[in-house]
Design an enzyme around this catalytic site. Structure first.
Site, PDB file in Angstrom:
ATOM      1  N   ASP A   1     104.301 -29.313  29.090  1.00 23.91           N
ATOM      2  CA  ASP A   1     104.900 -27.466  29.297  1.00 23.91           C
ATOM      3  C   ASP A   1     104.481 -26.301  28.436  1.00 23.91           C
ATOM      4  O   ASP A   1     105.531 -26.532  27.171  1.00 23.91           O
ATOM      5  CB  ASP A   1     106.589 -27.857  29.286  1.00 23.91           C
ATOM      6  CG  ASP A   1     106.330 -26.087  29.968  1.00 23.91           C
ATOM      7  OD1 ASP A   1     106.223 -25.535  30.754  1.00 23.91           O
ATOM      8  OD2 ASP A   1     108.077 -25.920  30.210  1.00 23.91           O
TER       9      ASP A   1
ATOM     10  N   ASP B   1     112.376 -27.138  27.891  1.00 24.57           N
ATOM     11  CA  ASP B   1     110.441 -27.808  27.781  1.00 24.57           C
ATOM     12  C   ASP B   1     110.986 -28.990  27.927  1.00 24.57           C
ATOM     13  O   ASP B   1     109.084 -29.506  28.423  1.00 24.57           O
ATOM     14  CB  ASP B   1     110.321 -27.504  26.370  1.00 24.57           C
ATOM     15  CG  ASP B   1     110.784 -25.572  26.652  1.00 24.57           C
ATOM     16  OD1 ASP B   1     109.975 -24.937  27.192  1.00 24.57           O
ATOM     17  OD2 ASP B   1     111.791 -25.276  25.681  1.00 24.57           O
TER      18      ASP B   1
ATOM     19  N   GLU C   1     101.159 -27.922  33.166  1.00 27.25           N
ATOM     20  CA  GLU C   1     101.134 -26.728  33.912  1.00 27.25           C
ATOM     21  C   GLU C   1     100.369 -25.798  33.575  1.00 27.25           C
ATOM     22  O   GLU C   1      99.654 -25.350  33.053  1.00 27.25           O
ATOM     23  CB  GLU C   1     102.843 -26.452  33.269  1.00 27.25           C
ATOM     24  CG  GLU C   1     103.121 -24.850  34.469  1.00 27.25           C
ATOM     25  CD  GLU C   1     105.125 -25.243  35.121  1.00 27.25           C
ATOM     26  OE1 GLU C   1     105.761 -26.008  34.799  1.00 27.25           O
ATOM     27  OE2 GLU C   1     104.796 -23.566  33.949  1.00 27.25           O
TER      28      GLU C   1
END
Length: 172
Positions: free
Chosen positions: A8, A139, A67
């Site tokens: 991420d 996160d 992502e």
């Protein structure tokens, strides 16, 4: 057995999550955050690159899911996020790893079943799917969700590759 690294990306905090996929079962291996310091963008991007390299060297994953950048209200923030993402991708590709990209909506749909899920729902489902004792930091949970999405996608592709025929648009 396949170790999968989920990332991420962020220009201030980059989350990572490592899972082990054994058949259809995903097992937790590790997760955490690379905390980026300083205001100088090139220095921050270097920290992302070095941090992801260290994670890859430590856990030796076979593949990486990351992502994609979403267009936020602030174009400057989106550009910085894209650059951090690029640093993470280069770190993985330099290690010879295949990198797959997933939208936030795909990740949420895969893990929660709803593409508009919020962060707490993602955290809860990651905790449940991986049978964790505690809810992971946001996160790190997002990165684990990316890894789970990648695992689900790989599993679906394996199933599709094993199908013998397609009739009237349906796989048999």
């Amino acid at each position: 057995m396949a170790l999968i690294l989920g990332i991420d990306p962020g220009s201030r905090i980059t989350g990572y999550g490592v899972i082990n996929q054994v058949g259809a079962v995903s097992e937790y291996v590790a997760s955490g955050c690379i905390r980026i310091s300083g205001d100088d963008l090139p220095s921050r991007l270097h920290q992302v690159f070095v941090g992801i390299n260290q994670v890859i060297e430590l856990y030796c994953p076979q593949s990486v899911g990351i992502e994609q950048v979403f267009m936020a209200r602030n174009a400057d923030s989106a550009l910085k996020l894209g650059q951090a993402r690029g640093a993470a991708i280069v770190a993985a590709v330099n290690q010879g790893l295949e990198v797959s990209e997933y939208s936030a909506r795909q990740v949420k749909q895969s893990v929660v079943g709803k593409g508009s899920a919020d962060k707490t729902q993602v955290q809860h489902m990651v905790q449940s799917i991986l049978r964790l004792d505690a809810r992971p930091q946001a996160d790190a949970a997002d990165a684990l969700a990316v890894a789970l999405c990648h695992a689900h996608t790989r599993q679906s592709l394996v199933r599709l590759a094993g199908t013998s025929r397609v009739r009237r648009g349906r796989i048999r």
